[in-house]
Design a protein around this motif. Structure first.
Motif, mmCIF file in Angstrom:
data_model
loop_
_atom_site.group_PDB
_atom_site.id
_atom_site.type_symbol
_atom_site.label_atom_id
_atom_site.label_comp_id
_atom_site.label_asym_id
_atom_site.label_seq_id
_atom_site.Cartn_x
_atom_site.Cartn_y
_atom_site.Cartn_z
ATOM 1 N N PRO A 81 0.780 -1.641 0.288
ATOM 2 C CA PRO A 81 0.185 -0.116 -0.107
ATOM 3 C C PRO A 81 0.626 0.969 -0.521
ATOM 4 N N HIS A 82 0.238 2.071 -0.580
ATOM 5 C CA HIS A 82 1.497 3.277 -0.917
ATOM 6 C C HIS A 82 0.215 4.904 -1.351
ATOM 7 N N TYR A 83 0.495 5.522 -1.281
ATOM 8 C CA TYR A 83 0.869 6.758 -2.208
ATOM 9 C C TYR A 83 1.545 7.453 -3.428
ATOM 10 N N ASP A 84 0.237 7.419 -4.492
ATOM 11 C CA ASP A 84 1.492 7.871 -5.310
ATOM 12 C C ASP A 84 1.975 9.718 -5.371
ATOM 13 N N SER A 85 1.000 10.453 -5.003
ATOM 14 C CA SER A 85 1.552 11.775 -4.418
ATOM 15 C C SER A 85 2.992 11.715 -4.215
ATOM 16 N N LEU A 112 -4.632 5.879 -1.120
ATOM 17 C CA LEU A 112 -4.094 4.905 -0.930
ATOM 18 C C LEU A 112 -4.427 3.325 -1.337
ATOM 19 N N HIS A 113 -3.752 3.591 -2.164
ATOM 20 C CA HIS A 113 -3.667 1.914 -2.579
ATOM 21 C C HIS A 113 -2.459 0.648 -3.246
ATOM 22 N N ALA A 114 -3.038 -0.328 -4.093
ATOM 23 C CA ALA A 114 -2.152 -1.293 -3.472
ATOM 24 C C ALA A 114 -2.391 -2.319 -4.921
HETATM 25 FE FE LIG Z 1 0.984 3.235 -6.648
#
Ligand SMILES: [Fe+2]
Ligand SMILES: O=C(O)CCC(=O)C(=O)O
Length: 218
Positions: free
Chosen positions: A125-129, A183-185
């Motif tokens: 899980p992470h943010y790309d921003s 937040l996505h993974a």
């Molecule tokens: Fe991503």
């Protein structure tokens, strides 16, 4: 939260409830009258409302996928590698289509990046921003038999890989702040192989295309 089993059991199987699904809409879009989309409108499906997550079906052709995948096989070892692909007519076409369906400027965007996940392959899980980038673009280039969904644990959305489709969402609110809901993974692949192409589009350069506002929800 970082445990993949958490993601699978809590999100993957419960992503979209029937009640929520009924509110989602599909449409053909010309991107507000873009001449390139007038005769072949994009097939847009709404996957989530808040935040808005869209999927474009049949975004990539099969031959584009074949060419992009071929580019990430190391000619010496035959091993697949994650790589940036640039300077080819295929990439130029995909970039133009990305600009058409999103209405955004590709001048400041990252190069298309192709990745392949084998069995067990996943993305935490992470943010790309963190990269000041406001729109990740995932072009799904394979169907995955089991697993491999892109999940959003904070909102409960699960997007299953679907060959030829592209998924789009904004990481940043119009105020420029990070949208905590994004937040996505990438869930582990259980069976099959997952191919994606990512395109991250920077907010710099979009000043006249996606106007800023002080809203905390857009
Ligand atoms: Fe991503
Ligand atoms: O492959 C996925 O489902 C997610 C990948 C991702 O989020 C990324 O590369 O930033």
């Amino acid at each position: 939260m970082n445990n993949p089993l958490f993601l699978i059991s809590n999100v993957y199987f419960h992503g979209q409830t029937p009640q929520r699904q009924r509110k989602m809409v599909c449409r053909y879009t010309t991107g507000g009258g873009n001449p390139r989309l007038m005769y072949a409108p994009a097939k847009q499906e709404q996957e989530w409302d808040q935040p808005l997550i869209l999927r474009f079906h049949d975004f990539l052709t099969l031959s584009e996928i074949e060419l992009a995948r071929a580019k990430v096989v190391d000619p010496v070892t035959g091993k697949k590698v994650s790589t940036k692909v640039h300077d080819s007519p295929v990439v130029a076409r995909v970039n133009q289509r990305t600009a058409d369906v999103t209405g955004l400027d590709m001048e400041t965007a990252e190069e298309l990046q192709v990745a392949n996940y084998g069995i067990g392959g996943q993305y935490e899980p992470h943010y790309d921003s963190a990269f000041i980038i406001n729109l990740p673009y995932l072009c799904q280039m394979s169907d995955v038999e089991v697993g491999g969904a892109t999940v959003f644990p904070s909102i409960g959305a699960a997007l299953r890989p679907k060959m030829q489709s592209a998924v789009v969402w904004y990481n940043l609110l119009k105020s420029g702040e990070e949208d905590a809901r994004t937040l996505h993974a990438g869930c582990p692949v259980f069976l099959g192989s997952k191919w994606v192409a990512n395109k991250w589009i920077r907010s710099r350069g979009q000043e006249f295309r996606r106007k800023c506002s002080l809203s905390r929800t857009d």
